[in-house]
Structures are given as structure tokens and as C-alpha cells.
Write a protein that holds these residues in place. Structure first.
Motif, PDB file in Angstrom:
ATOM      1  N   GLY A   1      -2.965  -7.806   4.659  1.00 49.60           N
ATOM      2  CA  GLY A   1      -3.929  -6.741   4.855  1.00 49.60           C
ATOM      3  C   GLY A   1      -3.461  -5.657   5.805  1.00 49.60           C
ATOM      4  O   GLY A   1      -4.182  -4.729   6.082  1.00 49.60           O
ATOM      5  N   SER A   2      -2.255  -5.778   6.331  1.00 46.34           N
ATOM      6  CA  SER A   2      -1.744  -4.809   7.289  1.00 46.34           C
ATOM      7  C   SER A   2      -0.338  -4.382   6.884  1.00 46.34           C
ATOM      8  O   SER A   2       0.648  -4.908   7.399  1.00 46.34           O
ATOM      9  N   PRO A   3      -0.231  -3.421   5.949  1.00 49.75           N
ATOM     10  CA  PRO A   3       1.100  -2.985   5.514  1.00 49.75           C
ATOM     11  C   PRO A   3       1.844  -2.284   6.642  1.00 49.75           C
ATOM     12  O   PRO A   3       1.232  -1.738   7.558  1.00 49.75           O
ATOM     13  N   VAL A   4       3.137  -2.312   6.565  1.00 52.50           N
ATOM     14  CA  VAL A   4       3.978  -1.655   7.565  1.00 52.50           C
ATOM     15  C   VAL A   4       3.865  -0.148   7.365  1.00 52.50           C
ATOM     16  O   VAL A   4       4.029   0.340   6.246  1.00 52.50           O
ATOM     17  N   PRO A   5       3.570   0.601   8.426  1.00 54.25           N
ATOM     18  CA  PRO A   5       3.500   2.050   8.286  1.00 54.25           C
ATOM     19  C   PRO A   5       4.834   2.604   7.788  1.00 54.25           C
ATOM     20  O   PRO A   5       5.903   2.133   8.195  1.00 54.25           O
ATOM     21  N   ALA A   6       4.788   3.588   6.919  1.00 50.78           N
ATOM     22  CA  ALA A   6       5.996   4.159   6.320  1.00 50.78           C
ATOM     23  C   ALA A   6       6.972   4.662   7.380  1.00 50.78           C
ATOM     24  O   ALA A   6       8.181   4.585   7.194  1.00 50.78           O
TER      25      ALA A   6
END
Length: 51
Positions: free
Chosen positions: A8-13
Motif C-alpha cells: 500500500g506504500s509504493p516507492v516515490p518515483a
């Protein structure tokens, strides 16, 4: 070092290049420790710049 995504917490680009650099350091060939150390210093400086 292995990056682990939190559900639920993707790595920021913006962190993708730093993660790629970290993974590259992890794949350093034996006998190339000095080069890895220099690359790590540059990586660490970049992490500090990201603040």
C-alpha cells in the motif's frame, strides 16, 4: 541490500534512481571493493542531498 516495498506504500518515483544505485552497489563484483567504496560515497552524498 534489497529494497522491500511496503504494502500500500509504493516507492516515490523520485527515489527510484537512489534505489537503482543501491542495488548496483549490492551487485559489486569481488575484488572491486575500492571502486564500490567510491561509488558508495557518491551514493551517500546523493542521499544526504535528498534530505
Amino acid at each position: 541490500m534489497t529494497a522491500h516495498a511496503v504494502s500500500g506504500s509504493p516507492v516515490p518515483a523520485r527515489l527510484t534512481p537512489l534505489m537503482a544505485a543501491c542495488q548496483e552497489l549490492d551487485r559489486c563484483a569481488p575484488g572491486r571493493e575500492a571502486a564500490r567504496g567510491r561509488r558508495f560515497n557518491a551514493f551517500l552524498a546523493e542521499v544526504v542531498r535528498w534530505g
